[in-house]
Design a protein around this motif. Structure first.
Motif, PDB file in Angstrom:
ATOM      1  N   SER A 136      30.574 -38.455 -13.663  1.00  0.00           N
ATOM      2  CA  SER A 136      30.258 -37.438 -14.672  1.00  0.00           C
ATOM      3  C   SER A 136      29.062 -37.920 -15.476  1.00  0.00           C
ATOM      4  O   SER A 136      28.789 -39.122 -15.553  1.00  0.00           O
ATOM      5  CB  SER A 136      31.461 -37.192 -15.593  1.00  0.00           C
ATOM      6  OG  SER A 136      31.815 -38.378 -16.288  1.00  0.00           O
ATOM      7  N   CYS A 137      28.322 -36.975 -16.048  1.00  0.00           N
ATOM      8  CA  CYS A 137      27.139 -37.307 -16.846  1.00  0.00           C
ATOM      9  C   CYS A 137      27.196 -36.541 -18.152  1.00  0.00           C
ATOM     10  O   CYS A 137      27.458 -35.326 -18.162  1.00  0.00           O
ATOM     11  CB  CYS A 137      25.866 -36.950 -16.074  1.00  0.00           C
ATOM     12  SG  CYS A 137      24.351 -37.234 -17.012  1.00  0.00           S
ATOM     13  N   GLY A 138      26.963 -37.254 -19.256  1.00  0.00           N
ATOM     14  CA  GLY A 138      27.000 -36.597 -20.555  1.00  0.00           C
ATOM     15  C   GLY A 138      26.423 -37.476 -21.641  1.00  0.00           C
ATOM     16  O   GLY A 138      25.885 -38.551 -21.384  1.00  0.00           O
ATOM     17  N   ASP A 194      34.636 -42.903 -12.808  1.00  0.00           N
ATOM     18  CA  ASP A 194      36.060 -43.066 -13.151  1.00  0.00           C
ATOM     19  C   ASP A 194      36.231 -43.530 -14.590  1.00  0.00           C
ATOM     20  O   ASP A 194      37.090 -44.365 -14.904  1.00  0.00           O
ATOM     21  CB  ASP A 194      36.736 -44.062 -12.194  1.00  0.00           C
ATOM     22  CG  ASP A 194      36.726 -43.584 -10.749  1.00  0.00           C
ATOM     23  OD1 ASP A 194      36.869 -42.372 -10.542  1.00  0.00           O
ATOM     24  OD2 ASP A 194      36.548 -44.424  -9.847  1.00  0.00           O
ATOM     25  N   GLY A 195      35.377 -43.013 -15.473  1.00  0.00           N
ATOM     26  CA  GLY A 195      35.489 -43.308 -16.892  1.00  0.00           C
ATOM     27  C   GLY A 195      34.747 -44.539 -17.364  1.00  0.00           C
ATOM     28  O   GLY A 195      34.628 -44.768 -18.572  1.00  0.00           O
ATOM     29  N   SER A 196      34.234 -45.348 -16.442  1.00  0.00           N
ATOM     30  CA  SER A 196      33.502 -46.563 -16.817  1.00  0.00           C
ATOM     31  C   SER A 196      32.000 -46.324 -16.683  1.00  0.00           C
ATOM     32  O   SER A 196      31.559 -45.595 -15.781  1.00  0.00           O
ATOM     33  CB  SER A 196      33.917 -47.740 -15.924  1.00  0.00           C
ATOM     34  OG  SER A 196      35.288 -48.018 -16.077  1.00  0.00           O
ATOM     35  N   PRO A 197      31.176 -46.943 -17.554  1.00  0.00           N
ATOM     36  CA  PRO A 197      29.720 -46.722 -17.484  1.00  0.00           C
ATOM     37  C   PRO A 197      29.152 -47.118 -16.129  1.00  0.00           C
ATOM     38  O   PRO A 197      29.477 -48.180 -15.590  1.00  0.00           O
ATOM     39  CB  PRO A 197      29.176 -47.630 -18.597  1.00  0.00           C
ATOM     40  CG  PRO A 197      30.310 -47.808 -19.543  1.00  0.00           C
ATOM     41  CD  PRO A 197      31.542 -47.811 -18.694  1.00  0.00           C
ATOM     42  N   PHE A 198      28.292 -46.258 -15.572  1.00  0.00           N
ATOM     43  CA  PHE A 198      27.639 -46.506 -14.283  1.00  0.00           C
ATOM     44  C   PHE A 198      26.119 -46.543 -14.423  1.00  0.00           C
ATOM     45  O   PHE A 198      25.435 -47.206 -13.654  1.00  0.00           O
ATOM     46  CB  PHE A 198      28.063 -45.415 -13.301  1.00  0.00           C
ATOM     47  CG  PHE A 198      27.592 -45.632 -11.891  1.00  0.00           C
ATOM     48  CD1 PHE A 198      28.076 -46.702 -11.143  1.00  0.00           C
ATOM     49  CD2 PHE A 198      26.675 -44.772 -11.310  1.00  0.00           C
ATOM     50  CE1 PHE A 198      27.639 -46.907  -9.840  1.00  0.00           C
ATOM     51  CE2 PHE A 198      26.236 -44.967 -10.009  1.00  0.00           C
ATOM     52  CZ  PHE A 198      26.725 -46.037  -9.271  1.00  0.00           C
TER      53      PHE A 198
END
Length: 661
Positions: free
Chosen positions: A34-36, A50-54
């Motif tokens: 996801s991106c936000g 999965d909720g962790s920074p990428f």
């Protein structure tokens, strides 16, 4: 004009507008990425897995994100970040010069700006977030810095060293770095004395600043003093638009840019500052010593060059003598197209026999990679760590001397990414050896026909291998300085590098064609049956179309995952070509496809490639397309393909899979 992209977040209500991709190109369910926006004192854009920074954009500075240097020149007028009265932080994107453009978050987690190119009549990628490994969040761990131009890409920030040296040397940087010298944590003033032993700051230029920055309204000079006077401050940076950014936690996700970025000042013990001064002194001394040494080195180099030229002249004489000797052994056969008088061998680097003996552990059996008509091939490791493949002329081989000369003449003139690279030769003590780059994944047949390894060859990899072989053949036939017919194209002569990219090898049977030659004859046929064109097997006649035939057999092997002679008892009367032709006429060609690559989304592409393969193995050479047409067919540049005629050897009339001469 509507914005091309809007993402928003409200820290108070928890409401978010984010980009989310499909799970896969064929699965529309929500994927892992996801991106936000992350609302905080210094807003940043994130991609999460999965909720962790990428991936992270770096802080916003009222004009752009300072962790994306390209925004200074490309997207300066494209972004707007607004905070509404209700606390919603919204990032919008406009691009007036690209009316048809938008951001896409791919299924692999990469954020891309794509636009419509009117000239190409297609979508083009203008920018992407994950340009290199270094753009992955926290690639080098805490207090590590990433630079894709270096090898290895990770290093420790100044004043730090690897936390786990063994893991770091293996390329596992997750444990990050630790401080080399503990901080004093004292105040720094201008009175000297004890203060001179207190902590200072080391500067690293053009950095993507770490995550978890605090914010202060201090000016640049005050920002520095505030950090030095705060025992918890371990680094600071200053940007005109962003302001003062101090850090009190571990420095994570730091990246070294070649341009742009922000200067990062890292707190360090006084001894680390002294080392910086020592380094400058060492550099100055080195310059002086280097200047004095240049004259000595020049003299030594001049003498070495003179000696090296003499050795090369002697080696050339040995090679020319071998050619004359080969003519005595094979009076009825021309040497490499017999163009050696017109085509001079390039000056190849000479390798020392003792060094090759040491590199291969005295040509130990455990280092043997294979055996051919030329002689054995060994794996070796030179003193500088470079791995090589050493092809050694067998002293008992009747045809090896001619093959040695032929391969040296041919491949010394060739340079292409899909041809194996010749590094040099050795002509000492009656030894004749060719030294090649080492291919760690060996040959294509080792993967294609191995039930365990073939899983690694999905459709995309197989198609890339096909394209690579085609590009290599096109270079040999059309684009190199010489026109080369390989004459022995087969799966075992296609080597694979670390990335499974193909490289054509074994040019001992290749033939150099003159400018006006289209085909030639030989009385001495040495090939691998099953790949051999009918005109070469029956009449000894070969041309570019002979290589096209072999390429077609390779295509059918790659798509089917079967050797050209691997058939069960019920199929004994058929070759691979006959089996494929039988399925084609029965409108059941799908049965030929290897189950490992049989997916509906690739079906049309695979069927097209099989069609091209059948066109390449037609009985008469005039009916086969040349390599440039084959490549156009594979790339769908030719829409309507002709109907293939019956292939050669549809019945098993020869003992496939054996060599003969």
């Amino acid at each position: 004009m509507l914005p091309n992209m809007t993402i928003s977040s409200n820290a108070r209500t928890g409401k978010k507008d984010q980009l989310t991709p499909w799970k896969s190109p064929s699965d529309p369910s929500i994927g892992s990425f996801s991106c936000g926006m992350k609302p905080q004192s210094l807003p940043q854009a994130f991609i999460w897995k999965d909720g962790s920074p990428f991936w992270r954009s770096g802080p916003w500075n009222t004009r752009n994100f300072i962790g994306i240097p390209e925004m200074y020149s490309v997207y300066h007028h494209g972004f707007s970040l607004v905070e509404d009265p209700d606390g919603t932080l919204s990032l919008s994107f406009f691009y007036v010069n690209l009316s048809l453009s938008h951001f896409v978050l791919t299924t692999q987690g990469d954020l891309e700006l794509i636009y419509w190119d009117n000239e190409k009549d297609d979508w083009e990628v203008r920018w992407k977030a994950l340009k290199t490994e270094c753009h992955v969040y926290g690639k080098c761990g805490a207090f590590g810095s990433c630079d894709s131009r270096n090898s290895p890409i990770c290093s420790c920030l100044r004043g730090f060293e690897p936390n786990n040296t063994i893991e770091w040397s293996r390329g596992n940087w997750a444990s990050g770095c630790v401080r080399r010298t503990p901080l004093q944590r004292g105040r720094v003033n201008s009175t000297g004395g004890e203060a001179s032993k207190m902590d200072g700051l080391l500067k690293q230029k053009m950095m993507k600043v770490p995550d978890f920055a605090d914010w202060s309204a201090a000016h640049e000079d005050d920002c520095r003093q505030q950090c030095l006077q705060n025992c918890s401050c371990i680094a600071y940076a200053y940007d005109v638009g962003t302001g003062c950014m101090p850090w009190t936690r571990s420095l994570i996700d730091t990246l070294q840019f070649s341009s742009g970025g922000v200067d990062l000042y890292i707190r360090a013990a006084s001894s680390e500052l002294d080392k910086e001064g020592d380094v400058k002194k060492i550099i100055a001394i080195t310059v002086v010593i280097g200047t004095v040494s240049i004259s000595i080195c020049t003299l030594i180099l001049w003498r070495w060059i003179a000696k090296h030229k003499a050795m090369k002249k002697k080696a050339k004489g040995i090679l020319l003598f071998n050619r004359e000797e080969a003519h005595k052994k094979f009076p009825s056969e021309n040497m490499p197209g017999d163009n050696l008088n017109q085509v001079q061998v390039q000056e190849l680097p000479l390798f020392n026999f003792e060094k090759l003996t040491s590199a291969t552990n005295n040509f130990h059996q455990s280092n043997k990679l294979g055996q051919g008509g030329f002689g054995p091939v060994y794996r070796g490791k030179l003193s500088d760590g470079q791995e090589v493949a050493v092809k050694r002329l067998s002293k008992t081989s009747g045809q090896g001397l001619e093959e040695f000369m032929n391969e040296m003449v041919v491949i010394s003139k060739l340079q292409h990414q899909n041809l194996v690279r010749l590094l040099g030769c050795c002509v000492e003590r009656e030894e004749r050896m060719l030294i090649y780059e080492y291919m760690p994944n060996k040959s294509l047949d080792a993967f294609l026909f191995d039930p365990h390894k073939e899983r690694l060859l999905d459709w995309r990899r197989r198609f890339n291998i096909i394209e690579g072989i085609g590009r290599g053949l096109l270079y040999l036939h059309r684009d190199s300085r010489l026109r080369i017919i390989h004459k022995d194209l087969k799966a075992s002569n296609i080597l694979l590098d670390n990335e499974l990219n193909p490289k054509i090898s074994d040019f001992c049977m290749a033939r150099i064609f003159g400018g006006n030659e289209d085909q030639a004859n030989t009385n001495r046929v040495v090939r691998t049956y099953g790949y051999m064109s009918p005109e070469y097997e029956m009449e000894g006649r070969f041309s570019e179309k002979s290589d096209v035939f072999s390429f077609g057999v390779l295509l059918l092997e790659i798509f089917s995952g079967r050797r050209n002679y691997s058939f069960n008892k019920d199929e004994q009367s058929l070759s691979l070509l006959g089996f494929a032709w039988k399925l084609w006429n029965a409108n059941n060609i799908m049965a030929l496809i290897d189950p490992m690559i049989s997916e509906p989304c690739f079906e049309m592409e695979i069927l097209r490639c099989i069609h091209v393969g059948l066109l390449c193995v037609q009985d008469f050479a005039k009916d086969r397309p040349n390599v440039s047409v084959v490549i156009s067919m594979l790339k769908s540049e030719i829409v309507d393909l002709p109907h293939p005629k019956q292939p050669a050897f549809t019945e098993r009339k020869i003992a496939l899979g054996t060599d003969s001469s």
